[in-house]
Design a protein around this motif. Structure first.
Motif, PDB file in Angstrom:
ATOM      1  N   ALA A  24       1.003  -1.084   0.059  1.00 32.12           N
ATOM      2  CA  ALA A  24      -0.059  -0.127  -0.008  1.00 32.12           C
ATOM      3  C   ALA A  24       0.785   1.173   0.134  1.00 32.12           C
ATOM      4  N   LEU A  25       0.258   2.492  -0.382  1.00 30.76           N
ATOM      5  CA  LEU A  25       0.975   3.649  -0.114  1.00 30.76           C
ATOM      6  C   LEU A  25       0.384   4.642   0.560  1.00 30.76           C
ATOM      7  N   THR A  26       0.666   5.579   1.374  1.00 29.29           N
ATOM      8  CA  THR A  26      -0.085   6.796   1.855  1.00 29.29           C
ATOM      9  C   THR A  26       0.586   7.746   1.237  1.00 29.29           C
ATOM     10  N   LEU A  27      -0.460   8.513   0.732  1.00 27.81           N
ATOM     11  CA  LEU A  27      -0.029  10.023   0.143  1.00 27.81           C
ATOM     12  C   LEU A  27      -0.497  11.266   1.102  1.00 27.81           C
ATOM     13  N   GLU A  28       0.500  11.898   1.216  1.00 30.84           N
ATOM     14  CA  GLU A  28       0.336  13.226   2.287  1.00 30.84           C
ATOM     15  C   GLU A  28       0.269  14.445   1.137  1.00 30.84           C
ATOM     16  N   HIS A  29      -0.334  15.576   1.551  1.00 36.00           N
ATOM     17  CA  HIS A  29       0.016  16.824   0.627  1.00 36.00           C
ATOM     18  C   HIS A  29      -0.295  17.991   1.722  1.00 36.00           C
ATOM     19  N   PHE A  30       0.053  19.260   1.231  1.00 42.66           N
ATOM     20  CA  PHE A  30       0.079  20.170   2.085  1.00 42.66           C
ATOM     21  C   PHE A  30      -1.180  21.169   1.605  1.00 42.66           C
ATOM     22  N   PRO A  31      -2.097  20.897   2.358  1.00 43.69           N
ATOM     23  CA  PRO A  31      -3.488  21.688   2.045  1.00 43.69           C
ATOM     24  C   PRO A  31      -3.250  23.027   1.799  1.00 43.69           C
ATOM     25  N   GLY A  32      -4.119  23.347   0.792  1.00 42.09           N
ATOM     26  CA  GLY A  32      -3.735  25.011   0.553  1.00 42.09           C
ATOM     27  C   GLY A  32      -2.620  25.301  -0.510  1.00 42.09           C
ATOM     28  N   MET A  33      -1.453  24.679  -0.352  1.00 37.67           N
ATOM     29  CA  MET A  33      -0.397  24.982  -1.216  1.00 37.67           C
ATOM     30  C   MET A  33      -0.751  24.047  -2.354  1.00 37.67           C
ATOM     31  N   THR A  34      -1.068  22.750  -2.035  1.00 37.85           N
ATOM     32  CA  THR A  34      -1.179  21.778  -3.129  1.00 37.85           C
ATOM     33  C   THR A  34      -2.035  22.192  -4.164  1.00 37.85           C
ATOM     34  N   GLU A  35      -3.168  22.647  -3.733  1.00 38.74           N
ATOM     35  CA  GLU A  35      -4.534  23.242  -4.811  1.00 38.74           C
ATOM     36  C   GLU A  35      -3.902  24.122  -5.458  1.00 38.74           C
ATOM     37  N   LYS A  36      -3.154  25.123  -4.835  1.00 37.60           N
ATOM     38  CA  LYS A  36      -2.297  26.334  -5.381  1.00 37.60           C
ATOM     39  C   LYS A  36      -1.652  25.988  -6.600  1.00 37.60           C
ATOM     40  N   ALA A  37      -0.855  24.974  -6.111  1.00 35.43           N
ATOM     41  CA  ALA A  37       0.140  24.622  -7.076  1.00 35.43           C
ATOM     42  C   ALA A  37      -0.387  23.719  -8.288  1.00 35.43           C
ATOM     43  N   LEU A  38      -1.481  22.911  -8.121  1.00 35.24           N
ATOM     44  CA  LEU A  38      -2.129  22.381  -9.404  1.00 35.24           C
ATOM     45  C   LEU A  38      -2.920  23.446 -10.045  1.00 35.24           C
ATOM     46  N   THR A  39      -3.328  24.493  -9.535  1.00 33.56           N
ATOM     47  CA  THR A  39      -3.978  25.531 -10.290  1.00 33.56           C
ATOM     48  C   THR A  39      -3.055  26.203 -11.090  1.00 33.56           C
ATOM     49  N   ASP A  40      -1.905  26.322 -10.367  1.00 35.46           N
ATOM     50  CA  ASP A  40      -0.937  27.257 -11.238  1.00 35.46           C
ATOM     51  C   ASP A  40      -0.408  26.443 -12.434  1.00 35.46           C
ATOM     52  N   ILE A  41      -0.336  25.102 -12.183  1.00 33.00           N
ATOM     53  CA  ILE A  41       0.289  24.194 -13.699  1.00 33.00           C
ATOM     54  C   ILE A  41      -1.103  24.003 -14.585  1.00 33.00           C
ATOM     55  N   ALA A  42      -2.169  24.302 -14.172  1.00 36.45           N
ATOM     56  CA  ALA A  42      -3.291  23.945 -15.245  1.00 36.45           C
ATOM     57  C   ALA A  42      -3.213  25.398 -15.939  1.00 36.45           C
ATOM     58  N   ARG A  43      -3.138  26.531 -15.174  1.00 43.86           N
ATOM     59  CA  ARG A  43      -3.181  27.753 -15.949  1.00 43.86           C
ATOM     60  C   ARG A  43      -2.043  27.736 -16.903  1.00 43.86           C
ATOM     61  N   ALA A  44      -0.858  27.387 -16.452  1.00 43.54           N
ATOM     62  CA  ALA A  44       0.247  27.341 -17.404  1.00 43.54           C
ATOM     63  C   ALA A  44       0.223  26.532 -18.606  1.00 43.54           C
ATOM     64  N   ALA A  45      -0.646  25.751 -18.473  1.00 50.61           N
ATOM     65  CA  ALA A  45      -0.765  24.677 -19.641  1.00 50.61           C
ATOM     66  C   ALA A  45      -1.724  25.582 -20.636  1.00 50.61           C
ATOM     67  N   GLY A  46      -2.808  26.176 -20.024  1.00 51.04           N
ATOM     68  CA  GLY A  46      -3.638  27.028 -20.840  1.00 51.04           C
ATOM     69  C   GLY A  46      -3.092  28.175 -21.644  1.00 51.04           C
ATOM     70  N   GLU A  47      -1.825  28.604 -21.178  1.00 51.80           N
ATOM     71  CA  GLU A  47      -1.042  29.571 -21.664  1.00 51.80           C
ATOM     72  C   GLU A  47      -0.368  29.238 -22.679  1.00 51.80           C
ATOM     73  N   ARG A  48       0.032  27.920 -22.894  1.00 53.02           N
ATOM     74  CA  ARG A  48       0.769  27.264 -23.612  1.00 53.02           C
ATOM     75  C   ARG A  48       0.302  26.722 -24.791  1.00 53.02           C
ATOM     76  N   TRP A  49      -0.647  26.255 -24.701  1.00 53.40           N
ATOM     77  CA  TRP A  49      -1.778  25.398 -25.676  1.00 53.40           C
ATOM     78  C   TRP A  49      -3.081  26.159 -25.694  1.00 53.40           C
ATOM     79  N   GLN A  50      -3.687  25.809 -27.038  1.00 51.51           N
ATOM     80  CA  GLN A  50      -4.970  26.362 -27.134  1.00 51.51           C
ATOM     81  C   GLN A  50      -5.863  25.065 -26.409  1.00 51.51           C
ATOM     82  N   LEU A  51      -6.270  25.557 -25.414  1.00 50.21           N
ATOM     83  CA  LEU A  51      -7.350  24.540 -24.750  1.00 50.21           C
ATOM     84  C   LEU A  51      -8.657  24.946 -24.295  1.00 50.21           C
ATOM     85  N   GLU A  52      -9.316  23.975 -24.142  1.00 58.30           N
ATOM     86  CA  GLU A  52     -10.797  24.610 -23.736  1.00 58.30           C
ATOM     87  C   GLU A  52     -10.989  24.046 -22.433  1.00 58.30           C
TER      88      GLU A  52
END
Lengths: 153, 274
Positions: free
Chosen positions: A49-77
């Motif tokens: 098994a594995l246990t996944l830990e995250h950093f509440p708040g910062m993790t969501e922010k980092a994922l949002t930044d990555i999604a946005r960066a992808a949106g700036e780089r490619w023509q995404l819907e």
């Protein structure tokens, strides 16, 4: 571009999420979805098994930044990211990334990009439980090299 | 000094208190739950979906004190004569401070009852607010004072202090408990930085967070935070390992990033998600 990022303990259904994110859009020609699964071997064999830990708040922010960066780089819907936390067993789906675009190339590349950045920039940590003990998974140089590809382009 | 809950063979046993004289016993414990400022505002307005949060948490704390013996294996069942649970909303620190006092005339102390009341009141606050804020943390559950009994009176304010008053916040820091008798109230009233350790780093250090007074920093930057911690305890030298990442207020930072009172500085190992 629309995006959604979620960090959750519960399992997800790729079909349901994809339909929810992009189902009623008629301008989308391509959806590329990546699903990551828990392997039963990694640094040691017999991962139970594995246990996944995250950093509440910062993790969501980092994922949002990555999604946005992808949106700036490619023509995404749209971009959707779900990452699970807590205890997972081999075979469980751990992460889902979906990218939607009018034409397939943008969706393919954006999905690849989001996964590479997620693996090197989003605060998640895996602890693996094996027959021979528990340990924190080490970072991989190959993941860093994969993410670096996008910097060079 | 011996552990009274262990017998000569080192086995757990309940202390026989039949021959002890009844005296007046009183104990006060405190703790706090940190939350987002928006959550605290909703709590203050009574705008949370589960209703009157503080009234519910107070009843939960009182009930918990009465049932401590069902939770803690070697505690006696006590007929408490008084239990109070009080809350103070701290908008600057964005937390609710919880204080509980238990009293009785009896043969055993009531500190476990006061600590249980605080813990369960904090957990109830979490339950009542979690619909809007899942990242709340429960901090610094501790005994403030006790009176009566053979072991004598105790007051946290007069307990010996540290050279620098870092205050491990979490009850999850048993390895640190011995050398951290500094008052939380002191740390609270002083401008301070909250330091967190995540994942493998938390396990290696043995605790999750601590409060560092700004006055302990030679330089008001991340480097200064690291140095103050290392001067306090050698084990914090591991924060200087090049692989360790740093976030200030949840944004990636580096050694020369400035820190201000109220900031949260997090240290963690390289990420391994996906």
């Amino acid at each position: 571009m629309a995006w959604e990022v979620r960090v959750q303990e519960s399992p997800f259904d790729v079909g349901v999420e994809q339909a929810r994110w992009f189902g009623n859009r008629h301008d989308i020609g391509a959806v590329v979805s990546f699903t990551g699964l828990v392997r039963d071997f990694n640094e040691r064999p017999d991962v139970q098994a594995l246990t996944l830990e995250h950093f509440p708040g910062m993790t969501e922010k980092a994922l949002t930044d990555i999604a946005r960066a992808a949106g700036e780089r490619w023509q995404l819907e749209g971009v959707g990211i779900i990452h699970r936390i807590g205890r997972l067993a081999p075979g469980d789906a751990i992460v889902l990334v979906s990218a939607a675009s009018a034409h397939r190339r943008d969706a393919f590349e954006a999905c690849d990009f989001v996964m590479d950045y997620l693996k090197t920039r989003a605060p998640f940590w895996k602890k693996e439980h094996t027959a021979s003990g528990d340990y924190w998974v080490s970072e991989r140089q190959s993941d860093r090299n994969d993410a670096d590809r996008w910097e060079r382009q | 000094m011996t552990l009274t809950h262990l017998n000569a063979r080192g086995e757990a046993h309940m202390v026989d208190v039949a021959d002890k004289q009844e005296t007046r016993r009183e104990a006060t414990a405190s703790g706090r739950i940190r939350m987002r400022p928006e959550t605290l505002a909703l709590l203050a307005e009574g705008g949370l979906p589960k209703g009157d949060v503080l009234a519910t948490a107070r009843i939960a704390g009182i009930q918990a004190a009465k049932r401590t013996h069902e939770l803690i294996p070697l505690c006696h069942a006590l007929a408490l004569s008084k239990v109070t649970v009080d809350f103070e909303l701290d908008e600057i620190e964005s937390c609710v401070d919880v204080t509980a006092t238990c009293r009785l005339n009896g043969r055993t102390g009531v500190e476990m009852e006061a600590l249980t009341a605080v813990s369960v009141a904090c957990l109830t606050l979490y339950d009542m607010c979690k619909a809007v804020d899942k990242a709340m943390t429960i901090d610094a559950v501790q005994l403030e004072a006790k009176r009566g009994g053979r072991s004598g009176d105790f007051s946290r304010d007069t307990a010996p202090g540290l050279s620098i008053p870092t205050t491990p916040d979490a009850a999850s820091a048993p390895t640190q408990a011995v050398d951290t008798k500094t008052t939380v109230s002191k740390a609270d009233s002083e401008p301070s930085i909250r330091v967190r350790f995540l994942a493998e780093l938390r396990e290696r250090l043995g605790h999750e967070s601590l409060t560092l007074p700004v006055s302990a920093l030679a330089e008001a930057d991340i480097q200064g935070v690291k140095r103050a911690l290392r001067d306090h305890q050698e084990q914090y030298a591991m924060l200087d390992e090049p692989r360790i990442l740093i976030a200030c207020n949840q944004t990636l930072a580096s050694d020369d990033t400035r820190v201000e009172p109220g900031d949260e500085v997090a240290f963690f190992p390289p990420v391994t998600g996906g």
